[in-house]
Structures are given as structure tokens and as C-alpha cells.
Motif scaffolding. Structure first.
Motif, PDB file in Angstrom:
ATOM      1  N   ILE A  17     -19.353  45.637  46.710  1.00 16.73           N
ATOM      2  CA  ILE A  17     -18.968  46.605  47.748  1.00 16.73           C
ATOM      3  C   ILE A  17     -19.498  46.148  49.104  1.00 16.73           C
ATOM      4  O   ILE A  17     -18.778  46.145  50.109  1.00 16.73           O
ATOM      5  CB  ILE A  17     -19.513  48.012  47.406  1.00 16.73           C
ATOM      6  CG1 ILE A  17     -18.814  48.567  46.167  1.00 16.73           C
ATOM      7  CG2 ILE A  17     -19.315  48.964  48.596  1.00 16.73           C
ATOM      8  CD1 ILE A  17     -19.422  49.868  45.652  1.00 16.73           C
ATOM      9  N   THR A  18     -20.760  45.743  49.135  1.00 16.11           N
ATOM     10  CA  THR A  18     -21.371  45.269  50.379  1.00 16.11           C
ATOM     11  C   THR A  18     -20.649  44.032  50.908  1.00 16.11           C
ATOM     12  O   THR A  18     -20.371  43.923  52.114  1.00 16.11           O
ATOM     13  CB  THR A  18     -22.860  44.949  50.150  1.00 16.11           C
ATOM     14  OG1 THR A  18     -23.516  46.119  49.647  1.00 16.11           O
ATOM     15  CG2 THR A  18     -23.529  44.523  51.450  1.00 16.11           C
ATOM     16  N   ASP A  19     -20.308  43.115  50.011  1.00 17.85           N
ATOM     17  CA  ASP A  19     -19.654  41.866  50.413  1.00 17.85           C
ATOM     18  C   ASP A  19     -18.299  42.124  51.075  1.00 17.85           C
ATOM     19  O   ASP A  19     -17.975  41.525  52.107  1.00 17.85           O
ATOM     20  CB  ASP A  19     -19.462  40.942  49.207  1.00 17.85           C
ATOM     21  CG  ASP A  19     -20.765  40.313  48.747  1.00 17.85           C
ATOM     22  OD1 ASP A  19     -21.755  40.401  49.494  1.00 17.85           O
ATOM     23  OD2 ASP A  19     -20.791  39.755  47.631  1.00 17.85           O
ATOM     24  N   SER A  76     -17.332  54.274  61.827  1.00 14.40           N
ATOM     25  CA  SER A  76     -17.694  54.827  60.526  1.00 14.40           C
ATOM     26  C   SER A  76     -17.080  53.988  59.421  1.00 14.40           C
ATOM     27  O   SER A  76     -16.203  53.146  59.666  1.00 14.40           O
ATOM     28  CB  SER A  76     -17.208  56.279  60.399  1.00 14.40           C
ATOM     29  OG  SER A  76     -15.791  56.316  60.518  1.00 14.40           O
ATOM     30  N   ILE A  77     -17.539  54.246  58.194  1.00  9.40           N
ATOM     31  CA  ILE A  77     -16.991  53.618  56.998  1.00  9.40           C
ATOM     32  C   ILE A  77     -16.636  54.727  56.015  1.00  9.40           C
ATOM     33  O   ILE A  77     -17.441  55.629  55.757  1.00  9.40           O
ATOM     34  CB  ILE A  77     -18.010  52.655  56.348  1.00  9.40           C
ATOM     35  CG1 ILE A  77     -18.361  51.515  57.304  1.00  9.40           C
ATOM     36  CG2 ILE A  77     -17.476  52.096  55.028  1.00  9.40           C
ATOM     37  CD1 ILE A  77     -19.515  50.641  56.833  1.00  9.40           C
ATOM     38  N   SER A 127     -23.635  56.606  50.019  1.00 16.42           N
ATOM     39  CA  SER A 127     -23.553  56.796  51.480  1.00 16.42           C
ATOM     40  C   SER A 127     -24.845  56.351  52.159  1.00 16.42           C
ATOM     41  O   SER A 127     -24.823  55.607  53.147  1.00 16.42           O
ATOM     42  CB  SER A 127     -23.268  58.263  51.817  1.00 16.42           C
ATOM     43  OG  SER A 127     -21.938  58.599  51.491  1.00 16.42           O
ATOM     44  N   THR A 128     -25.982  56.790  51.638  1.00 16.94           N
ATOM     45  CA  THR A 128     -27.279  56.446  52.238  1.00 16.94           C
ATOM     46  C   THR A 128     -27.540  54.947  52.173  1.00 16.94           C
ATOM     47  O   THR A 128     -28.002  54.339  53.156  1.00 16.94           O
ATOM     48  CB  THR A 128     -28.406  57.206  51.519  1.00 16.94           C
ATOM     49  OG1 THR A 128     -28.185  58.608  51.661  1.00 16.94           O
ATOM     50  CG2 THR A 128     -29.754  56.857  52.117  1.00 16.94           C
ATOM     51  N   THR A 164     -27.793  52.600  55.573  1.00 21.94           N
ATOM     52  CA  THR A 164     -28.972  51.780  55.845  1.00 21.94           C
ATOM     53  C   THR A 164     -28.582  50.319  56.075  1.00 21.94           C
ATOM     54  O   THR A 164     -29.117  49.649  56.964  1.00 21.94           O
ATOM     55  CB  THR A 164     -29.967  51.874  54.675  1.00 21.94           C
ATOM     56  OG1 THR A 164     -30.351  53.241  54.492  1.00 21.94           O
ATOM     57  CG2 THR A 164     -31.208  51.030  54.936  1.00 21.94           C
ATOM     58  N   GLU A 165     -27.618  49.841  55.297  1.00 16.85           N
ATOM     59  CA  GLU A 165     -27.192  48.448  55.387  1.00 16.85           C
ATOM     60  C   GLU A 165     -26.418  48.161  56.669  1.00 16.85           C
ATOM     61  O   GLU A 165     -26.630  47.131  57.325  1.00 16.85           O
ATOM     62  CB  GLU A 165     -26.332  48.095  54.173  1.00 16.85           C
ATOM     63  CG  GLU A 165     -25.825  46.661  54.127  1.00 16.85           C
ATOM     64  CD  GLU A 165     -26.919  45.666  53.788  1.00 16.85           C
ATOM     65  OE1 GLU A 165     -26.778  44.491  54.170  1.00 16.85           O
ATOM     66  OE2 GLU A 165     -27.924  46.058  53.153  1.00 16.85           O
ATOM     67  N   PHE A 166     -25.526  49.088  57.052  1.00 19.42           N
ATOM     68  CA  PHE A 166     -24.603  48.791  58.152  1.00 19.42           C
ATOM     69  C   PHE A 166     -24.873  49.584  59.430  1.00 19.42           C
ATOM     70  O   PHE A 166     -24.280  49.297  60.475  1.00 19.42           O
ATOM     71  CB  PHE A 166     -23.160  49.029  57.692  1.00 19.42           C
ATOM     72  CG  PHE A 166     -22.725  48.097  56.606  1.00 19.42           C
ATOM     73  CD1 PHE A 166     -22.376  46.784  56.891  1.00 19.42           C
ATOM     74  CD2 PHE A 166     -22.703  48.516  55.279  1.00 19.42           C
ATOM     75  CE1 PHE A 166     -21.986  45.912  55.889  1.00 19.42           C
ATOM     76  CE2 PHE A 166     -22.312  47.650  54.263  1.00 19.42           C
ATOM     77  CZ  PHE A 166     -21.968  46.332  54.568  1.00 19.42           C
TER      78      PHE A 166
END
Length: 231
Positions: free
Chosen positions: A73-75, A91-92, A122-123, A127-129
Motif C-alpha cells: 500500500i505504501t509503495d 489528502s489520500i 489512516s493513522t 504519519t508516513e505521508f
């Protein structure tokens, strides 16, 4: 100042006096990301504020654990964001298969990942993006898109894919209640759910081989394969 809208002048001659101006949504500065996470495959889109698609990525993915799914998902989000360099991301939005607590941003469960339990997706992604992240059950997303096109007010949507999903709209509003329409989780006997009997995922899990092999064997009148379809 934030460049959400821009001032433009009419090019044609409007006669004496000041040249009229008009305001237009700025489609070149602020973008949003949408991602569909499904065992059938992933799809990510980059949208501008005019609701125009800037770029789309679709791909097949395989994963069996929480960490594998989170990484993928992150990739795909990083990959779609690479097409928005120099632009502001608003937003995402995530359309998520499985049981979803959208109000709290939690992906409760996900097919094929036995260790995926109450993941605060979501959290983790915020935090990542560093932008707001919203998640929704994927049938509700399909229903919302359909209602925008058809302008219907009372709809029941059933999605039959590698899993089975359901969403309901009443009086023009999508009915949100955690776990209310998990039709695939209905018990059909003491130990099995509807998903296990009437979806690609369930049938494949009950058979030794891929879904394509199961279909091929059923056409060849293999007794185990035909029995699964008959049930």
C-alpha cells in the motif's frame, strides 16, 4: 493566496471600461490521491481539484501477511505521488476491501491476511505521508460513484468478485453502520461463510489449485470441482 482558485481575464474585447475577470478552480496546483486496495488488484489515481485524472496506476499484487500488505500500500502511494512532484497533496482516500471501521480509520480485517487485525490504517499512512487519510469500505465507494452518475436515492449494491461485498443507500444517503452489510460473512452452515462458497477466494481456498484450475477441472467434470460449484 493559497492558489485554490485563480483569476482570469476574458480574452475577447468586452467594450469600454475595465476588462471583466472570472474565477476558476486551479487544476494545476493541489492534488488528491485515491487508492483501491483489493485482492483482485490495486489501483491508484492522482486527481486535481477539477476532478480530472492526472495519472493512474493499476497492478496485480500478492501478499499473505500484514507487513507485506502495508508495504505494498505504501509503495503504490509513493509511486503515484512521484507524478505530483512540486504540487501540494490535499489528502489520500483509500477504498478498502474487508471489514472497515471508516469512522475511526481502522481496517479491521482483510481477506488473505490472517494477521491483519484492527489496523489503524489512516493513522499509519498520515504519519508516513503527512496528509489527512480517509478509508472507506470499497462497496460504499462503488455505490457513491454510481449514485453520482445515476442520481438514485434507494439502492442495494452487491459486489461479487474474489470476495462478496454489499452497500445500501436510503433516501440519498449511504447507510453507515459498522459491519451491518457484511453479506459475505453470513454463515451458511456451522463453520463456513457465504464467501467460502460463492466467491473466487473461498472456492480457491477449498480447492487444491488456482481458480482457473478449478474452473477447468469443473468443465472436465472433475467430481470435486463440480461438487464445489453445485454447493
Amino acid at each position: 493566496e493559497l492558489e485554490y482558485i485563480k483569476e482570469l481575464k476574458y480574452e475577447e474585447n468586452s467594450g469600454p471600461g475595465r476588462t471583466p475577470i472570472y474565477l476558476e478552480i486551479n487544476g494545476h496546483e493541489h492534488f488528491s490521491v485515491g487508492v483501491d486496495i483489493n485482492i483482485s488488484g490495486f489501483c491508484a489515481v492522482l486527481l486535481n481539484m477539477k476532478n480530472e485524472v492526472i495519472h493512474t496506476i493499476t497492478k496485480k499484487e500478492t501478499f499473505n501477511t500484514k507487513n507485506e500488505l502495508l508495504a505494498k500500500i505504501t509503495d503504490i502511494i509513493y509511486e503515484i505521488l512521484s507524478f505530483a512532484e512540486g504540487h501540494h497533496i490535499l489528502s489520500i482516500g483509500i477504498a478498502m476491501q474487508g471489514l472497515v471501521d471508516s469512522g475511526n480509520g481502522i481496517s479491521v480485517s482483510f481477506p488473505t491476511c490472517d494477521d491483519w487485525h484492527n489496523v489503524p490504517l489512516s493513522t499509519l499512512l498520515e504519519t508516513e505521508f503527512g496528509v489527512p487519510v480517509f478509508i472507506e469500505h470499497d462497496p460504499e465507494c462503488i455505490l457513491y460513484a454510481h449514485s453520482e452518475l445515476e442520481h438514485s436515492e434507494n439502492i442495494i449494491l452487491i459486489r461479487v468478485d474474489k470476495g462478496i461485498g454489499m452497500a445500501v443507500m436510503m433516501n440519498g444517503k449511504i447507510f453507515h453502520r459498522f459491519g451491518a452489510f457484511e453479506i459475505g460473512q453470513l454463515m451458511v452452515n456451522e463453520s463456513d461463510t457465504l464467501d467460502m462458497y460463492a466467491s473466487e477466494y473461498g472456492l480457491t481456498k477449498r480447492y487444491d489449485g488456482s481458480f482457473e484450475t478449478l474452473v477447468s477441472d469443473a468443465r472436465k467434470k472433475n467430481s470435486k470441482a463440480t461438487e464445489l460449484f453445485n454447493k
